[in-house]
Design a protein around this motif. Structure first.
Motif, PDB file in Angstrom:
ATOM      1  N   LYS A  60       0.838  -1.206   0.000  1.00 27.47           N
ATOM      2  CA  LYS A  60       0.000   0.000   0.000  1.00 27.47           C
ATOM      3  C   LYS A  60       0.868   1.249   0.000  1.00 27.47           C
ATOM      4  O   LYS A  60       0.583   2.226  -0.707  1.00 27.47           O
ATOM      5  CB  LYS A  60      -0.915  -0.016   1.225  1.00 27.47           C
ATOM      6  CG  LYS A  60      -2.049  -1.039   1.146  1.00 27.47           C
ATOM      7  CD  LYS A  60      -2.905  -0.995   2.404  1.00 27.47           C
ATOM      8  CE  LYS A  60      -4.021  -2.036   2.324  1.00 27.47           C
ATOM      9  NZ  LYS A  60      -4.843  -2.046   3.561  1.00 27.47           N
ATOM     10  N   MET A  61       1.938   1.229   0.775  1.00 24.98           N
ATOM     11  CA  MET A  61       2.845   2.383   0.809  1.00 24.98           C
ATOM     12  C   MET A  61       3.601   2.533  -0.512  1.00 24.98           C
ATOM     13  O   MET A  61       3.840   3.649  -0.976  1.00 24.98           O
ATOM     14  CB  MET A  61       3.833   2.236   1.973  1.00 24.98           C
ATOM     15  CG  MET A  61       3.215   2.432   3.352  1.00 24.98           C
ATOM     16  SD  MET A  61       2.557   4.100   3.604  1.00 24.98           S
ATOM     17  CE  MET A  61       0.834   3.891   3.106  1.00 24.98           C
ATOM     18  N   PHE A  62       3.966   1.403  -1.104  1.00 25.23           N
ATOM     19  CA  PHE A  62       4.638   1.441  -2.407  1.00 25.23           C
ATOM     20  C   PHE A  62       3.708   2.046  -3.460  1.00 25.23           C
ATOM     21  O   PHE A  62       4.126   2.915  -4.241  1.00 25.23           O
ATOM     22  CB  PHE A  62       5.049   0.028  -2.809  1.00 25.23           C
ATOM     23  CG  PHE A  62       5.627  -0.082  -4.193  1.00 25.23           C
ATOM     24  CD1 PHE A  62       6.910   0.356  -4.473  1.00 25.23           C
ATOM     25  CD2 PHE A  62       4.874  -0.631  -5.228  1.00 25.23           C
ATOM     26  CE1 PHE A  62       7.438   0.260  -5.751  1.00 25.23           C
ATOM     27  CE2 PHE A  62       5.396  -0.741  -6.507  1.00 25.23           C
ATOM     28  CZ  PHE A  62       6.678  -0.299  -6.768  1.00 25.23           C
ATOM     29  N   ASP A  63       2.453   1.604  -3.482  1.00 27.73           N
ATOM     30  CA  ASP A  63       1.492   2.134  -4.459  1.00 27.73           C
ATOM     31  C   ASP A  63       1.261   3.631  -4.243  1.00 27.73           C
ATOM     32  O   ASP A  63       1.183   4.403  -5.207  1.00 27.73           O
ATOM     33  CB  ASP A  63       0.161   1.381  -4.358  1.00 27.73           C
ATOM     34  CG  ASP A  63       0.256  -0.043  -4.877  1.00 27.73           C
ATOM     35  OD1 ASP A  63       1.201  -0.338  -5.640  1.00 27.73           O
ATOM     36  OD2 ASP A  63      -0.600  -0.871  -4.514  1.00 27.73           O
ATOM     37  N   TRP A  64       1.168   4.033  -2.965  1.00 31.46           N
ATOM     38  CA  TRP A  64       1.008   5.473  -2.671  1.00 31.46           C
ATOM     39  C   TRP A  64       2.239   6.243  -3.169  1.00 31.46           C
ATOM     40  O   TRP A  64       2.115   7.319  -3.761  1.00 31.46           O
ATOM     41  CB  TRP A  64       0.822   5.687  -1.174  1.00 31.46           C
ATOM     42  CG  TRP A  64       0.493   7.100  -0.820  1.00 31.46           C
ATOM     43  CD1 TRP A  64      -0.737   7.669  -0.670  1.00 31.46           C
ATOM     44  CD2 TRP A  64       1.451   8.168  -0.598  1.00 31.46           C
ATOM     45  NE1 TRP A  64      -0.631   8.996  -0.363  1.00 31.46           N
ATOM     46  CE2 TRP A  64       0.703   9.336  -0.314  1.00 31.46           C
ATOM     47  CE3 TRP A  64       2.828   8.251  -0.597  1.00 31.46           C
ATOM     48  CZ2 TRP A  64       1.307  10.567  -0.045  1.00 31.46           C
ATOM     49  CZ3 TRP A  64       3.433   9.467  -0.343  1.00 31.46           C
ATOM     50  CH2 TRP A  64       2.686  10.611  -0.062  1.00 31.46           C
ATOM     51  N   GLY A  65       3.413   5.671  -2.934  1.00 31.11           N
ATOM     52  CA  GLY A  65       4.637   6.331  -3.357  1.00 31.11           C
ATOM     53  C   GLY A  65       4.736   6.476  -4.862  1.00 31.11           C
ATOM     54  O   GLY A  65       5.227   7.501  -5.368  1.00 31.11           O
TER      55      GLY A  65
END
Length: 345
Positions: A60-65
Motif C-alpha cells: 500500500k505504501m509502495f502504491d502510494w509512493g
C-alpha cells in the motif's frame, strides 16, 4: 517490490524502505506523508515477523509512493546511486547449502589439479568427488531430505558496493554468486530472494575439508547480500533466472539458477528438523555453476571491479582490494598478476 536497508550521506542510521522509480524511500517517510502508521514497517525484523500482513502494508505504501513520488522533497527520497545499500534485512542466521552439484564437481576438479600430489588433501578431495557423483538413497515416506550446509560468519555480512580486503594468506580469492532466500515466518516462509556472494579463498580450501571452512570463508566482508530483498510476486520463478558476472566491465562468467537441485521449502524443512527457524534467517542455495574462478580455473585479479547480476534480483557490486602487504607463500603456483605481491620479488 524491492525492499532495502540504506544509509545516506547525511545519516548513518539505517532506514528500512523500498525502491520507487530508482529512488530509495524509507517507509517512515512514506507513512508520514501518507498519514498512515504500521508498526510492521518499522524495520526488517518487524516486517519479516508479521508477514503476510506486513507485505500488504508495504505494498500500500509502495502504491502510494508511485502516485506521489513527485511530491517528495529533498531529504525524503534519494537516488539509488547516492545511498549506501546495506544487507537488505537484519540477518538472524546465515546458512550456505550445496545444492548445485555441477559447481561442486567443477570445483573438485580444479582443487584436485593443484592438490593431486598432496598426501593429506588428495584423498579427501577424491572422496568428496565420489560422494557428489554417487546417487542418493531413496527416502521413505514422510522423511525429511538431508541437505549439506555450513554456518557462515555473522561478523562478515555486508551489502552492496563493498571493497573486500585481499587476505594475506591467499593468492586465489574467488567470488561465489548464489541465489539466497530469506525466511519470514510460519505464515509466509518465503519472504523473498536476494543475491548472495560467498567470497572464498580457494588455495586454502582443501586443507579445511576436515574441521570447517575457516580461512576459506570467514574473511572480512566475505558474506555479501543484496542489493534488495525482492518479494516473491516480483521474482516469479526463482529457479530459472539468468546469471552474469562482469569483471572490469567485461563478461567473465555466466550461468543460471536452473542448476539448483532443491527448493527453499526443502532447506526450511531440513533446518527445522533440528531447530525452529527465526525470521531473518538467510539461506544460500549453492554457487551457480560456471560463475566462479574455481569452476573454470580462471580467477579474478586484485583491484578488479565485479558486477554480479541475477535476472529480476538486480546487480550486486564489489571490488577486490589490492593486497596491502606481502602475501604469505601460497600452496598453489603463484599467478602472474599476484607475483608483485609475493616475497619472491
Amino acid at each position: 517490490m524491492k525492499l532495502i536497508r540504506f544509509t545516506t550521506a547525511s545519516s548513518q542510521n539505517a532506514s528500512f524502505g523500498v525502491v520507487i522509480r530508482d529512488q530509495a524511500v524509507s517507509f517512515s517517510t512514506l507513512q508520514h506523508k501518507a498519514g498512515k502508521r504500521s508498526l510492521h514497517l518499522v524495520d526488517s525484523p518487524a516486517y519479516l515477523a508479521n508477514l503476510p500482513e506486513s507485505q500488504r502494508a508495504a505494498m500500500k505504501m509502495f502504491d502510494w509512493g508511485l502516485q506521489h513520488i513527485g511530491e517528495l522533497g529533498k531529504g525524503e527520497c534519494f537516488a539509488l546511486e547516492s545511498v549506501r545499500l546495506l544487507e537488505p534485512v537484519e540477518v538472524a542466521a546465515l546458512f550456505d547449502f550445496g545444492l548445485t552439484p555441477q559447481h561442486l564437481k567443477n570445483s573438485a576438479e580444479t582443487l584436485m589439479k593443484y592438490e593431486k600430489d598432496n598426501p593429506q588433501t588428495a584423498p579427501l578431495l577424491k572422496a568428496f568427488a565420489k560422494a557428489i557423483l554417487t546417487p542418493k538413497p531413496r527416502l521413505g515416506a514422510g522423511q525429511t531430505v538431508p541437505l549439506s550446509y555450513y554456518k557462515c560468519n555473522m561478523n562478515s555480512i555486508v551489502g552492496d558496493g563493498e571493497t573486500v580486503p585481499w587476505p594475506a594468506y591467499s593468492s586465489r580469492l574467488d567470488i561465489e554468486p548464489e541465489l539466497a532466500v530469506v525466511f519470514g515466518n510460519k505464515k509466509q516462509p518465503v519472504a523473498g530472494f536476494c543475491i548472495f556472494n560467498d567470497i572464498s579463498a580457494r588455495d586454502v580450501q582443501a586443507t579445511e575439508f576436515v574441521g570447517g571452512f575457516c580461512l576459506t570463508k570467514d574473511m572480512a566482508k566475505g558474506n555479501q547480500l543484496g542489493p534488495y530483498l525482492v518479494t516473491p510476486d516480483e521474482v516469479g520463478d526463482a529457479y530459472n533466472l539468468k546469471v552474469t558476472v562482469l569483471v572490469n566491465g567485461e563478461l567473465k562468467y555466466q550461468g543460471s539458477t536452473s542448476e539448483i537441485s532443491h527448493k527453499a521449502e526443502d532447506m526450511f524443512a531440513w533446518l527445522e528438523f533440528a531447530a525452529p527457524l527465526k525470521p531473518g534467517s538467510v539461506m544460500g542455495f549453492g554457487t551457480i555453476p560456471d560463475c566462479t574462478g574455481c569452476d573454470k580455473d580462471q580467477f579474478i585479479d586484485p583491484g578488479s571491479e565485479i558486477q554480479i547480476t541475477f535476472e529480476r534480483l538486480g546487480t550486486l557490486h564489489c571490488r577486490f582490494a589490492e593486497p596491502t602487504g606481502t602475501l604469505l607463500p601460497s600452496r598453489w603456483p603463484v599467478r602472474k598478476p599476484l607475483e608483485k605481491y609475493t616475497s619472491r620479488n
